[in-house]
Motif scaffolding. Structure first.
Motif, PDB file in Angstrom:
ATOM      1  N   ARG A  12      -3.412   8.776   1.253  1.00 51.37           N
ATOM      2  CA  ARG A  12      -3.638  10.185   1.270  1.00 51.37           C
ATOM      3  C   ARG A  12      -3.125  10.927   2.460  1.00 51.37           C
ATOM      4  NH1 ARG A  12      -6.596  12.195  -3.298  1.00 51.37           N
ATOM      5  NH2 ARG A  12      -7.723  10.278  -4.320  1.00 51.37           N
ATOM      6  N   ARG A  13      -3.591  10.416   3.520  1.00 49.26           N
ATOM      7  CA  ARG A  13      -3.121  10.840   4.796  1.00 49.26           C
ATOM      8  C   ARG A  13      -1.683  10.808   5.102  1.00 49.26           C
ATOM      9  NH1 ARG A  13      -5.887  14.328   8.651  1.00 49.26           N
ATOM     10  NH2 ARG A  13      -5.408  13.885  10.746  1.00 49.26           N
ATOM     11  N   LEU A  14      -1.069   9.634   4.832  1.00 46.95           N
ATOM     12  CA  LEU A  14       0.154   9.277   5.281  1.00 46.95           C
ATOM     13  C   LEU A  14       1.002  10.243   4.475  1.00 46.95           C
ATOM     14  CD1 LEU A  14       0.348   5.761   5.366  1.00 46.95           C
ATOM     15  CD2 LEU A  14       0.368   7.268   7.276  1.00 46.95           C
ATOM     16  N   ASN A  15       0.686  10.522   3.380  1.00 46.22           N
ATOM     17  CA  ASN A  15       1.393  11.463   2.118  1.00 46.22           C
ATOM     18  C   ASN A  15       1.263  12.876   2.608  1.00 46.22           C
ATOM     19  OD1 ASN A  15       2.980  11.466  -0.225  1.00 46.22           O
ATOM     20  ND2 ASN A  15       1.241  12.640  -1.140  1.00 46.22           N
ATOM     21  N   ALA A  16       0.213  13.145   3.225  1.00 46.33           N
ATOM     22  CA  ALA A  16      -0.033  14.756   3.594  1.00 46.33           C
ATOM     23  C   ALA A  16       0.453  14.952   5.112  1.00 46.33           C
ATOM     24  CB  ALA A  16      -1.558  15.000   3.641  1.00 46.33           C
ATOM     25  N   ARG A  17       1.061  14.103   5.916  1.00 47.82           N
ATOM     26  CA  ARG A  17       1.539  14.498   7.170  1.00 47.82           C
ATOM     27  C   ARG A  17       3.050  14.216   7.179  1.00 47.82           C
ATOM     28  NH1 ARG A  17      -2.486  15.945  11.086  1.00 47.82           N
ATOM     29  NH2 ARG A  17      -4.062  16.560   9.698  1.00 47.82           N
ATOM     30  N   VAL A  18       3.821  14.926   7.962  1.00 53.43           N
ATOM     31  CA  VAL A  18       5.167  14.950   8.278  1.00 53.43           C
ATOM     32  C   VAL A  18       5.369  14.676   9.707  1.00 53.43           C
ATOM     33  CG1 VAL A  18       7.180  16.376   8.171  1.00 53.43           C
ATOM     34  CG2 VAL A  18       5.859  16.464   6.421  1.00 53.43           C
ATOM     35  N   ALA A  19       6.113  13.829  10.045  1.00 53.69           N
ATOM     36  CA  ALA A  19       6.553  13.740  11.469  1.00 53.69           C
ATOM     37  C   ALA A  19       8.101  13.189  11.487  1.00 53.69           C
ATOM     38  CB  ALA A  19       5.724  12.520  12.012  1.00 53.69           C
ATOM     39  N   PHE A  20       8.908  13.709  12.482  1.00 52.99           N
ATOM     40  CA  PHE A  20      10.355  13.415  12.729  1.00 52.99           C
ATOM     41  C   PHE A  20      11.112  13.670  11.241  1.00 52.99           C
ATOM     42  CE2 PHE A  20       7.506  10.616  15.381  1.00 52.99           C
ATOM     43  CZ  PHE A  20       8.192  10.956  16.701  1.00 52.99           C
ATOM     44  N   GLY A  21      10.603  14.789  10.828  1.00 50.56           N
ATOM     45  CA  GLY A  21      11.605  15.420   9.564  1.00 50.56           C
ATOM     46  C   GLY A  21      11.219  14.716   8.170  1.00 50.56           C
ATOM     47  N   LYS A  22      10.176  13.866   8.196  1.00 51.95           N
ATOM     48  CA  LYS A  22       9.994  13.145   6.715  1.00 51.95           C
ATOM     49  C   LYS A  22       8.434  12.861   6.801  1.00 51.95           C
ATOM     50  CE  LYS A  22      11.793   8.519   7.442  1.00 51.95           C
ATOM     51  NZ  LYS A  22      12.569   7.480   7.125  1.00 51.95           N
ATOM     52  N   ARG A  23       8.041  12.838   5.527  1.00 54.52           N
ATOM     53  CA  ARG A  23       6.504  12.266   5.275  1.00 54.52           C
ATOM     54  C   ARG A  23       6.364  11.001   6.080  1.00 54.52           C
ATOM     55  NH1 ARG A  23       5.219  12.221  -0.732  1.00 54.52           N
ATOM     56  NH2 ARG A  23       7.307  11.268  -0.782  1.00 54.52           N
ATOM     57  N   VAL A  24       5.094  10.851   6.763  1.00 55.81           N
ATOM     58  CA  VAL A  24       4.917   9.790   7.220  1.00 55.81           C
ATOM     59  C   VAL A  24       4.856   8.459   6.358  1.00 55.81           C
ATOM     60  CG1 VAL A  24       3.164   8.419   8.758  1.00 55.81           C
ATOM     61  CG2 VAL A  24       3.498  11.066   8.987  1.00 55.81           C
ATOM     62  N   ILE A  25       4.154   8.520   5.171  1.00 53.06           N
ATOM     63  CA  ILE A  25       4.219   7.484   4.023  1.00 53.06           C
ATOM     64  C   ILE A  25       5.515   7.092   4.263  1.00 53.06           C
ATOM     65  CG2 ILE A  25       4.736   8.923   2.062  1.00 53.06           C
ATOM     66  CD1 ILE A  25       2.308   7.358   1.113  1.00 53.06           C
ATOM     67  N   GLU A  26       6.830   7.587   4.136  1.00 52.77           N
ATOM     68  CA  GLU A  26       8.246   7.218   3.979  1.00 52.77           C
ATOM     69  C   GLU A  26       8.646   6.339   5.430  1.00 52.77           C
ATOM     70  OE1 GLU A  26       9.994  10.932   3.422  1.00 52.77           O
ATOM     71  OE2 GLU A  26       9.502  10.810   1.149  1.00 52.77           O
ATOM     72  N   GLN A  27       8.006   6.410   6.331  1.00 50.41           N
ATOM     73  CA  GLN A  27       8.454   5.463   7.461  1.00 50.41           C
ATOM     74  C   GLN A  27       8.130   4.212   6.963  1.00 50.41           C
ATOM     75  OE1 GLN A  27       9.388   7.187   9.906  1.00 50.41           O
ATOM     76  NE2 GLN A  27       8.756   9.396   9.674  1.00 50.41           N
ATOM     77  N   SER A  28       9.205   3.214   7.574  1.00 53.89           N
ATOM     78  CA  SER A  28       9.198   1.919   7.044  1.00 53.89           C
ATOM     79  C   SER A  28       7.869   1.046   7.513  1.00 53.89           C
ATOM     80  CB  SER A  28      10.470   1.178   7.683  1.00 53.89           C
ATOM     81  OG  SER A  28      10.435   1.207   8.889  1.00 53.89           O
ATOM     82  N   VAL A  29       7.490   1.463   8.778  1.00 54.62           N
ATOM     83  CA  VAL A  29       6.462   0.642   9.270  1.00 54.62           C
ATOM     84  C   VAL A  29       5.273   0.909   8.404  1.00 54.62           C
ATOM     85  CG1 VAL A  29       5.685   2.508  10.909  1.00 54.62           C
ATOM     86  CG2 VAL A  29       4.969   0.051  11.340  1.00 54.62           C
ATOM     87  N   TRP A  30       5.058   2.194   7.783  1.00 53.90           N
ATOM     88  CA  TRP A  30       3.883   2.189   6.665  1.00 53.90           C
ATOM     89  C   TRP A  30       4.013   1.796   5.870  1.00 53.90           C
ATOM     90  CZ3 TRP A  30      -0.631   3.217   9.095  1.00 53.90           C
ATOM     91  CH2 TRP A  30      -0.875   3.545  10.161  1.00 53.90           C
ATOM     92  N   GLU A  31       5.391   1.739   5.105  1.00 50.71           N
ATOM     93  CA  GLU A  31       5.390   0.981   3.742  1.00 50.71           C
ATOM     94  C   GLU A  31       5.116  -0.627   3.997  1.00 50.71           C
ATOM     95  OE1 GLU A  31       9.482   1.571   3.014  1.00 50.71           O
ATOM     96  OE2 GLU A  31       9.237   3.641   1.934  1.00 50.71           O
ATOM     97  N   GLN A  32       5.163  -0.920   5.098  1.00 51.22           N
ATOM     98  CA  GLN A  32       5.064  -2.511   5.352  1.00 51.22           C
ATOM     99  C   GLN A  32       3.541  -2.563   5.372  1.00 51.22           C
ATOM    100  OE1 GLN A  32       7.030  -5.137   5.540  1.00 51.22           O
ATOM    101  NE2 GLN A  32       5.787  -6.592   6.204  1.00 51.22           N
ATOM    102  N   ARG A  33       2.712  -1.811   5.893  1.00 48.99           N
ATOM    103  CA  ARG A  33       1.135  -1.829   6.128  1.00 48.99           C
ATOM    104  C   ARG A  33       0.617  -1.634   4.941  1.00 48.99           C
ATOM    105  NH1 ARG A  33       1.048   1.472  11.634  1.00 48.99           N
ATOM    106  NH2 ARG A  33       1.600  -0.185  13.310  1.00 48.99           N
ATOM    107  N   ILE A  34       1.076  -0.779   4.066  1.00 49.78           N
ATOM    108  CA  ILE A  34       0.652  -0.459   2.771  1.00 49.78           C
ATOM    109  C   ILE A  34       0.788  -1.522   1.783  1.00 49.78           C
ATOM    110  CG2 ILE A  34       1.047   0.925   0.603  1.00 49.78           C
ATOM    111  CD1 ILE A  34       1.684   3.337   2.692  1.00 49.78           C
ATOM    112  N   ALA A  35       1.905  -2.343   1.663  1.00 54.08           N
ATOM    113  CA  ALA A  35       2.152  -3.262   1.136  1.00 54.08           C
ATOM    114  C   ALA A  35       1.288  -4.541   1.451  1.00 54.08           C
ATOM    115  CB  ALA A  35       3.437  -3.869   1.194  1.00 54.08           C
TER     116      ALA A  35
END
Length: 410
Positions: A288-311
């Motif tokens: 929820r938090r990652l989806n609600a925050r934007v950093a460096f021009g895109k949602r944090v949830i779309e950053q590859s490092v966070w995709e890895q951690r979620i998986a």
């Protein structure tokens, strides 16, 4: 091999899940406000929990942890009759919120103490203490760990339980005695030595000591990572010539280790499934938090490092759940002794898994993660404590390692 959930298991799990959605989650803020309103006088019963408990009991969602037993089929002291495997799925749901288990009268240390009384208590002990515990009228504490010795080896425990005529006299000092701060705590189960000269695992006994018995003193309440865990708490307790009737002894002299194994096996299943619920809570908060925050021009949830951690979090939760359910199933089918290796494995795996996910969730929340605003610091404290409670990782790893060596060398 069938990995599907049975109709019965789904029925009970969904009843607990739906009850929490309707009655517990909406009251979370009320719970925190009521605790805050206590001010300095914090060791009080929380009204909203009592209100929820009445609703849960009315719906038959009560004492679900107590498994059926042919030995006690005619016993008036019984729970909902779920197996360990049935209850494990319910425990996971309860573990998502720290006060939920009590709402169903399924919280530690009462669950373990009720199981002790149910399995090993005399008829008189059950009538006096098990009946009000099953009714949610009183609460209890378990006094085993001591500050002066390495209590991971229970044979080290030094508290003396000495026979004196028709009584036993108890002397010792305990700590991290969970539940002692609760004003409803009326009975304790104390482990100590009745015969230091007996064989190593026949020296220990367990005895019932009512709260308020002369000589029993709460020295201090011990915070855990800064949390005082009101209204339950963890206490350091002094036992100074505490005298109780000989009839308060459980099962018999020298039976303490036997009782401890019967108590701790199911409790470890409960703890581990609640921990999986805690990990699910942390993963949900993280997403929820990652989806609600934007950093460096895109949602944090779309950053590859966070995709890895979620998986990795989802993989870790699912495989740990299967491990715990296997242990619960084995315990139902072959008993605690035969399932001891599987129980030891989950006791190591579940808190370590949860800690990794909670830590990532804290990272996802930035500065907010280390505050109390999102519940993650309390979750971390609970999971980290579990690496020590009911036996430290090192002891359980030793059990697993020895089992593996026996497979290869006999």
């Amino acid at each position: 091999m069938d990995f599907s959930i049975s109709e019965r298991q789904r029925y009970w799990r969904d009843r607990v899940r739906n009850f929490m959605d309707a009655h517990i989650y909406p009251m979370s803020d009320t719970y925190e406000r009521q605790v805050e309103a206590f001010g300095d006088d914090r060791w009080q019963v929380i009204p909203v929990v009592e209100e929820i408990k009445a609703k849960a009991r009315a719906e038959g969602l009560w004492n679900m942890f107590l498994p059926p037993s042919a030995e006690h089929d005619d016993d008036a002291f019984h729970g909902a009759g779920l197996t360990n495997l049935d209850y494990a799925l319910c425990a996971e749901e309860m573990g998502r919120l720290h006060f939920a288990s009590e709402c169903f009268n399924c919280s530690a240390p009462d669950t373990g103490n009720m199981e002790v009384l149910h399995r090993y208590g005399s008829k008189a002990q059950k009538e006096q203490w098990l009946r009000p515990l099953l009714g949610g009228e009183i609460r209890s504490a378990f006094l085993m760990t001591e500050p002066a010795v390495a209590s991971s080896d229970a044979a080290n425990i030094e508290t003396s339980i000495r026979r004196d005529g028709d009584d036993y006299v108890i002397n010792g000092r305990k700590w991290f005695s969970s539940g002692m701060g609760d004003p409803r705590c009326k009975i304790t189960v104390v482990m100590g030595k009745t015969d230091p000269s007996a064989p190593r695992h026949q020296q220990q006994s367990m005895i019932l000591v009512p709260v308020g018995t002369p000589g029993m003193t709460i020295v201090r309440m011990l915070p855990v990572f800064g949390f005082d865990e009101v209204p339950y708490g963890h206490a350091e307790v002094l036992l100074d010539n505490v005298r109780v009737p000989a009839g308060n002894l459980l099962l018999g002299e020298g039976r303490g280790f036997e009782i401890a194994q019967g108590r701790l096996g199911p409790g470890r299943i409960h703890h581990c499934m609640r921990t999986i619920g805690l990990a699910e809570f942390a993963l949900e908060q993280m997403v929820r938090r990652l989806n609600a925050r934007v950093a460096f021009g895109k949602r944090v949830i779309e950053q590859s490092v966070w995709e890895q951690r979620i998986a990795e979090a989802r993989i870790d939760i699912n495989r740990t759940r299967l491990l715990v359910l296997q242990a619960a199933d084995m315990m139902d089918k072959v008993g605690i002794k035969e399932a001891r290796t599987e129980i030891a494995m989950i006791k190591v795996a579940a808190p370590r898994m949860a800690l990794r996910i909670i830590d990532d969730a804290i990272q996802a929340h930035g500065g907010g993660g280390v505050s109390a605003d999102f519940g993650l610091t309390k979750a971390f404290a609970l999971a980290r404590t579990l690496r020590l409670g009911d036996g430290p990782d090192e002891v359980h790893n030793r059990t697993v390692a020895r089992s593996e060596l026996r497979r290869h060398f006999g």
